[in-house]
Design a protein around this motif. Structure first.
Motif, short mmCIF file in Angstrom:
data_model
loop_
_atom_site.label_atom_id
_atom_site.label_comp_id
_atom_site.label_asym_id
_atom_site.label_seq_id
_atom_site.Cartn_x
_atom_site.Cartn_y
_atom_site.Cartn_z
N LEU A 273 0.80 -1.22 0.00
CA LEU A 273 0.00 0.00 0.00
C LEU A 273 0.83 1.27 0.00
O LEU A 273 0.59 2.18 -0.79
N LEU A 274 1.84 1.35 0.88
CA LEU A 274 2.60 2.59 1.01
C LEU A 274 3.48 2.85 -0.21
O LEU A 274 3.38 3.89 -0.86
N ALA A 275 4.34 1.90 -0.52
CA ALA A 275 5.25 2.09 -1.65
C ALA A 275 4.48 2.20 -2.97
O ALA A 275 4.80 3.04 -3.83
N GLY A 276 3.46 1.37 -3.12
CA GLY A 276 2.66 1.42 -4.34
C GLY A 276 1.93 2.73 -4.50
O GLY A 276 1.83 3.28 -5.61
N GLY A 277 1.41 3.26 -3.39
CA GLY A 277 0.73 4.55 -3.43
C GLY A 277 1.66 5.69 -3.78
O GLY A 277 1.33 6.55 -4.60
N VAL A 278 2.84 5.69 -3.19
CA VAL A 278 3.83 6.74 -3.46
C VAL A 278 4.28 6.69 -4.91
O VAL A 278 4.36 7.72 -5.59
N ASN A 279 4.58 5.49 -5.40
CA ASN A 279 5.05 5.36 -6.77
C ASN A 279 3.96 5.72 -7.78
O ASN A 279 4.25 6.22 -8.87
N SER A 280 2.70 5.48 -7.41
CA SER A 280 1.60 5.87 -8.28
C SER A 280 1.52 7.39 -8.41
O SER A 280 1.34 7.94 -9.51
N LEU A 281 1.67 8.08 -7.29
CA LEU A 281 1.65 9.55 -7.32
C LEU A 281 2.83 10.10 -8.13
O LEU A 281 2.68 11.08 -8.87
N CYS A 282 3.97 9.44 -8.01
CA CYS A 282 5.13 9.86 -8.80
C CYS A 282 4.87 9.67 -10.29
O CYS A 282 5.28 10.51 -11.11
N GLU A 283 4.21 8.58 -10.64
CA GLU A 283 3.88 8.31 -12.03
C GLU A 283 2.93 9.37 -12.58
O GLU A 283 3.09 9.85 -13.70
N LEU A 284 1.93 9.76 -11.78
CA LEU A 284 0.99 10.78 -12.21
C LEU A 284 1.69 12.13 -12.36
O LEU A 284 1.45 12.87 -13.33
N LEU A 285 2.57 12.46 -11.42
CA LEU A 285 3.32 13.72 -11.50
C LEU A 285 4.20 13.73 -12.74
O LEU A 285 4.26 14.73 -13.47
N ASN A 286 4.85 12.63 -13.02
CA ASN A 286 5.73 12.53 -14.19
C ASN A 286 4.94 12.72 -15.49
O ASN A 286 5.39 13.41 -16.41
N SER A 287 3.74 12.12 -15.55
CA SER A 287 2.90 12.27 -16.74
C SER A 287 2.52 13.72 -16.97
O SER A 287 2.51 14.21 -18.10
N ASN A 288 2.24 14.44 -15.90
CA ASN A 288 1.83 15.83 -16.03
C ASN A 288 3.00 16.76 -16.32
O ASN A 288 2.83 17.79 -16.96
N LEU A 289 4.18 16.41 -15.87
CA LEU A 289 5.35 17.21 -16.20
C LEU A 289 5.64 17.19 -17.69
O LEU A 289 6.20 18.13 -18.24
N LYS A 290 5.21 16.11 -18.36
CA LYS A 290 5.42 16.00 -19.80
C LYS A 290 4.45 16.87 -20.60
O LYS A 290 4.72 17.19 -21.75
N THR A 291 3.35 17.24 -19.99
CA THR A 291 2.29 17.92 -20.76
C THR A 291 2.06 19.37 -20.36
O THR A 291 1.66 20.18 -21.19
N VAL A 292 2.30 19.74 -19.11
CA VAL A 292 1.85 21.04 -18.61
C VAL A 292 2.54 22.21 -19.31
O VAL A 292 1.94 23.27 -19.51
N GLY A 293 3.79 22.02 -19.76
CA GLY A 293 4.52 23.10 -20.39
C GLY A 293 4.03 23.45 -21.78
O GLY A 293 4.31 24.53 -22.31
N SER A 294 3.27 22.56 -22.40
CA SER A 294 2.85 22.78 -23.78
C SER A 294 1.51 23.49 -23.90
O SER A 294 1.00 23.66 -24.99
N GLY A 295 0.91 23.88 -22.79
CA GLY A 295 -0.35 24.61 -22.87
C GLY A 295 -1.30 24.29 -21.73
O GLY A 295 -2.51 24.46 -21.86
N GLY A 296 -0.76 23.85 -20.60
CA GLY A 296 -1.58 23.60 -19.43
C GLY A 296 -2.41 22.34 -19.50
O GLY A 296 -3.34 22.16 -18.71
N GLN A 297 -2.10 21.43 -20.44
CA GLN A 297 -2.84 20.17 -20.49
C GLN A 297 -2.47 19.29 -19.30
O GLN A 297 -1.35 19.36 -18.79
N THR A 298 -3.41 18.48 -18.89
CA THR A 298 -3.17 17.61 -17.73
C THR A 298 -3.60 16.17 -18.04
O THR A 298 -4.43 15.92 -18.90
#
Length: 356
Positions: A273-298
């Motif tokens: 639960l703990l490690a999986g939850g943290v890594n999931s949040l990191c994955e979501l953050l990483n996905s958004n870092l790829k998109t947010v700079g190109s026009g605020g897409q999420t």
């Protein structure tokens, strides 16, 4: 009411092939707000297949244990497990003032609860509403789980209601599936322009709803999709998952990709639960870092969630003919194992319904 009833169970996470029909004592109401429903119709969802293989067991087992400890009810166990989320039927007992014996209801229960592939099911009153009298149990039972998941994706997570009517553009990937089919119809109800992507076997149905149809198997599919780009919401019902950020170039400024295939339960199953939850949040953050700079897409994740207000709205749309289920085949409960086999090994073109 007979003392014993039939249910379809699994005793381990070995797939649908190991399911069996067994007899059990009639369940009883154990706390306020519960309703006992005699199931008249239920259906199969991809989640049933995945749960039978152990998907989400870490989170769901934790939730069952929490419920057991909270209620002091030792009958809340992991196995035998009854699959099935959707139900349509008749109230046979209740502790809730909003329902009475004999009422026809339909709804969907949370995945940690015992499922609906049984003749009698105990559900929380927030998980059901009165069934439209004009709709058959078989039709009603194909809607709730997929419909509430579609609502969570488009309304709760995608924010489709915040767009001016007629201005929102929605792309539905995997529009032939249960969630994709209802999501497209829901978006059309809210006056969005909808592009639905699915195989050729769904073309007639999709065009009949009023959506623009794209065949992902055609050679010019990618070019046609790019020409239609400029979407406010892209709903991923096709399993892009962690690759959802790759869809961002098809979005308008501040548009969003909403995926139903987040890695959360997969990560918690494999990492805890703990490690999986943290890594999931990191994955979501990483996905958004790829998109947010190109026009605020999420990139956003959506999940099924019980929602009585949404279920009531879905009921109204179903009664008015604005929400049309796509049913592939119906089986009697006595043949539910055959239905499981077809669901496991085939590619049903719509929902498989179980009539009690």
């Amino acid at each position: 009411m007979k003392r014993f009833y039939n249910r379809c169970i699994i005793k381990g996470y070995n797939g649908l092939d190991t399911a069996q029909i067994s007899e059990a004592k009639r369940p009883t109401l154990r706390c306020p707000g519960q309703v006992l429903v005699q199931v008249k119709g239920t259906s199969l969802n991809p989640l049933d297949k995945r749960m039978a293989e152990g998907y989400g067991q870490e989170v769901l087992t934790t939730l069952r244990k929490f419920e057991s400890d909270l209620l002091g009810d030792k009958s809340v166990t992991e196995f035998p497990l009854v699959l099935g989320r959707d139900f349509s039927g008749e109230v046979v007992d209740t502790t809730c003032n909003n329902y009475k014996i004999g009422d026809e209801v339909f709804g969907a229960s949370f995945p940690s609860a015992m499922g609906s592939h049984q003749e009698i099911v105990v559900v929380d009153s927030n998980s059901l509403v009165h069934k439209p009298t004009s709709v058959k149990h078989s039709e009603a039972s194909s809607i709730p789980y997929a419909g509430l998941t579609a609502w969570a994706a488009l309304v709760t997570t995608g924010g489709i209601l915040s767009s001016p009517k007629g201005s929102c553009r929605v792309l539905v990937l995997g529009a032939g599936g249960g969630v994709g089919n209802l999501a497209a119809q829901l978006a059309l109800h809210y006056q969005a322009q909808v592009v639905s992507v699915a195989g050729p076997e769904y073309e007639e149905h999709i065009k009949g709803t009023g959506a623009i149809y794209l065949n992902h198997k055609q050679d010019d599919y990618a070019r046609n999709l790019i020409e239609l780009s400029g979407f406010d919401i892209i709903l991923d019902c096709a399993g892009f998952g962690t690759k959802s950020a790759d869809l961002a170039p098809l979005l308008r400024t501040r548009g969003c990709v909403v995926t139903l295939d987040s890695p959360l339960l997969k990560f918690t199953d494999s990492q805890g639960l703990l490690a999986g939850g943290v890594n999931s949040l990191c994955e979501l953050l990483n996905s958004n870092l790829k998109t947010v700079g190109s026009g605020g897409q999420t990139v956003r994740w959506a999940y099924f969630s019980p929602n009585k207000q949404a279920l009531t709205r879905l009921s109204d749309l179903l009664a008015g003919g604005e929400l049309k289920p796509l049913i592939y085949k119906s089986y009697p409960f006595s043949d539910i194992l055959q239905a499981y086999e077809e669901f496991q090994n085939g590619k049903p073109k719509g929902k498989i319904v179980i009539n009690m």
